[in-house]
Scaffold this motif. Structure first.
Motif, PDB file in Angstrom:
ATOM      1  N   UNK A  36      13.940  23.362  23.444  1.00 10.18           N
ATOM      2  CA  UNK A  36      12.562  23.527  23.010  1.00 10.18           C
ATOM      3  C   UNK A  36      11.923  24.798  23.529  1.00 10.18           C
ATOM      4  N   UNK A  37      12.742  25.749  23.943  1.00 10.80           N
ATOM      5  CA  UNK A  37      12.215  27.007  24.490  1.00 10.80           C
ATOM      6  C   UNK A  37      12.349  28.165  23.513  1.00 10.80           C
ATOM      7  N   UNK A  38      12.580  27.847  22.243  1.00 13.75           N
ATOM      8  CA  UNK A  38      12.673  28.899  21.242  1.00 13.75           C
ATOM      9  C   UNK A  38      14.110  29.269  20.911  1.00 13.75           C
ATOM     10  N   UNK A  39      14.232  30.277  20.061  1.00 12.68           N
ATOM     11  CA  UNK A  39      15.562  30.725  19.628  1.00 12.68           C
ATOM     12  C   UNK A  39      15.786  32.193  19.968  1.00 12.68           C
ATOM     13  N   UNK A  40      15.103  32.696  20.981  1.00 17.81           N
ATOM     14  CA  UNK A  40      15.332  34.079  21.396  1.00 17.81           C
ATOM     15  C   UNK A  40      16.649  34.190  22.133  1.00 17.81           C
ATOM     16  N   UNK A  41      16.985  35.390  22.510  1.00 22.37           N
ATOM     17  CA  UNK A  41      18.296  35.647  23.127  1.00 22.37           C
ATOM     18  C   UNK A  41      18.475  34.844  24.410  1.00 22.37           C
ATOM     19  N   UNK A  42      17.432  34.815  25.270  1.00 17.55           N
ATOM     20  CA  UNK A  42      17.571  34.127  26.552  1.00 17.55           C
ATOM     21  C   UNK A  42      17.732  32.620  26.381  1.00 17.55           C
ATOM     22  N   UNK A  43      17.032  32.057  25.415  1.00 16.07           N
ATOM     23  CA  UNK A  43      17.161  30.620  25.170  1.00 16.07           C
ATOM     24  C   UNK A  43      18.565  30.278  24.682  1.00 16.07           C
ATOM     25  N   UNK A  44      19.098  31.127  23.837  1.00 17.35           N
ATOM     26  CA  UNK A  44      20.452  30.875  23.320  1.00 17.35           C
ATOM     27  C   UNK A  44      21.497  31.106  24.402  1.00 17.35           C
ATOM     28  N   UNK A  45      21.227  32.063  25.294  1.00 16.88           N
ATOM     29  CA  UNK A  45      22.131  32.270  26.435  1.00 16.88           C
ATOM     30  C   UNK A  45      22.131  31.042  27.327  1.00 16.88           C
ATOM     31  N   UNK A  46      20.945  30.478  27.577  1.00 13.49           N
ATOM     32  CA  UNK A  46      20.848  29.270  28.405  1.00 13.49           C
ATOM     33  C   UNK A  46      21.589  28.107  27.752  1.00 13.49           C
TER      34      UNK A  46
END
Length: 428
Positions: free
Chosen positions: A274-284
């Motif tokens: 639920x933290x979005x679909x930006x690069x960092x969220x996808x990395x997490x």
């Protein structure tokens, strides 16, 4: 007794790699290593459900239940240490069960542990699938589940977990990395207008499932006896639990509170998604994919080894021959492939058919974790130590047995009801 002995041996052999020891168990864990072991065992996927659990319960109930579970976990560790000391030759939880209630006690323990192993494979397959979906920005559950199945099947053919210890360590490090990313994102980018409640008064079944999720987050008592048996000084086990549990609770409280404050009542079931679909969220999400796969491989190895060992010993018993299976490496490659493939297949099938993570966790907790953590230890304490404990503690253990059984039934019913609702609306 004849049917329980093979089970006892098979769990013993399976648990040794799970605890990071060699098959001959020539090494013993120090107190700091035991603390790390407890954190590795218990600080798992329950962490990511914390904000959603807070949303389903409210600030006051969620915090109070976490504190109560922290104290209850420490107490259950004390009970299991007493039981371990009361049965000097105990190697496994089942040995204590046999001392307390004969073959029925041993069978109860192993049926519960085996059920837990089998269902954890389903939960972890789903966890890995959903992590891959988010990391790859792919909504196809069937495709991502199939990819996870292939990865698990390939890596699962390594019968010695020691050979993939690097992967297991990577999974633990990946979770800590993901936790930092998620916490920072939640603090820096809170949801505007997020609403929270001191006490949530929504659907009762959903709240009960949330309580089961919290109990799941503290689950680990099924392996406590094996951990004690791995220690240089088992008498220090309670102090190790007393340190590890507050550390774990602190992580749960922090993420739960930060996530609930940041996202409010509409928080995602698994906060990392639920933290979005930006690069960092996808990395997490990719990081926790490693953790899910690592835990999946451990459970797959344990369950495959248990199944094959039972089958091998039954065959040996029927032919009046000797079974030479002593460890996972003794199994032939083809049976190992077939057994692991069957386990992966049913885990894949159920996880993609019922992709409701917290509801499945609630089901598993109600029939396994709660029983392992409280019902069985309290019952065995009454049977083995009833004359040695105080009247107040005797009354506490006596009351805990029916109460935990009743709550298990309540949790099972609520989880089934929530599952039915899931199937009706497609989400929790």
């Amino acid at each position: 007794m004849g049917s329980s002995a093979p089970q006892a041996d098979s769990v013993n052999e399976a648990e040794v790699p799970l605890l990071g020891l060699d098959d001959k168990r020539t090494s013993r864990a120090s107190w700091p290593v035991t603390v790390a072991m407890l954190l590795s065992l218990q600080l798992g996927w329950g962490l990511w459900l914390m904000p959603a659990d807070f949303a389903r319960l409210g600030w006051i109930p969620a915090t109070a239940i976490l504190v109560a579970l922290m104290l209850a976990t420490i107490y259950s560790g004390l009970l299991l240490l007493r039981l371990y000391q009361a049965v000097p030759n105990a190697v496994l939880f089942g040995d204590i069960g046999e001392a307390a209630a004969g073959s029925k006690g041993r069978s109860l323990v192993y049926w519960t542990v085996y059920s837990l192993d089998a269902t954890r494979c389903i939960i972890l397959h789903l966890a890995a699938t959903q992590s891959l979906q988010h990391a790859a920005d792919n909504s196809d559950c069937l495709l991502c589940g199939a990819i996870v199945a292939v990865i698990a099947l390939v890596l699962g053919q390594v019968k010695s977990l020691a050979e993939i210890s690097w992967f297991l360590s990577l999974g633990t490090a990946a979770q800590l990395f993901a936790l930092i990313i998620v916490a920072v994102k939640l603090i820096v980018v809170p949801l505007h207008g997020a609403k929270t409640e001191l006490v949530h008064t929504g659907e009762a079944a959903v709240s009960i499932v949330a309580v089961m999720n919290l109990i799941f987050a503290y689950g680990g008592q099924f392996a406590y006896v094996e951990i004690m048996n791995s220690m240089k000084k088992p008498a220090q086990f309670t102090s190790a639990v007393a340190l590890a549990t507050p550390i774990m609770s602190g992580a749960y409280l922090c993420l739960g509170m930060i996530g609930y404050w940041s996202r409010g009542r509409g928080v995602e079931e698994i906060i990392i998604f639920g933290t979005g679909m930006d690069v960092w969220s996808r990395v997490a999400a990719g990081a926790i994919l490693f953790q899910a796969l690592a835990q999946y491989l451990v459970n797959l190895n344990v369950w495959t080894h248990n199944v094959l060992t039972i089958l091998a010993r039954r065959k040996a018993l029927q032919s009046s021959s000797h079974c030479n299976v002593q460890c996972a490496g003794d199994h032939k490659r083809l049976p190992w492939l077939l057994a692991s493939a069957c386990i992966i297949a049913y885990s894949f099938g159920i996880s993609v058919s019922l992709p409701f993570f917290s509801t499945l966790v609630g089901l598993v907790t109600s029939v396994t974790y709660l029983t392992c953590a409280y019902t069985i230890p309290c019952w065995f304490t009454l049977r083995l130590l009833g004359s040695q404990i105080s009247k107040a503690e005797y009354a506490l253990c006596w009351a805990a047995v029916p109460l935990t059984i009743a709550f298990s039934c309540l949790g099972f019913g609520a989880s089934v009801l929530a599952l039915i609702n899931n199937l009706g609306v497609g989400e929790l």
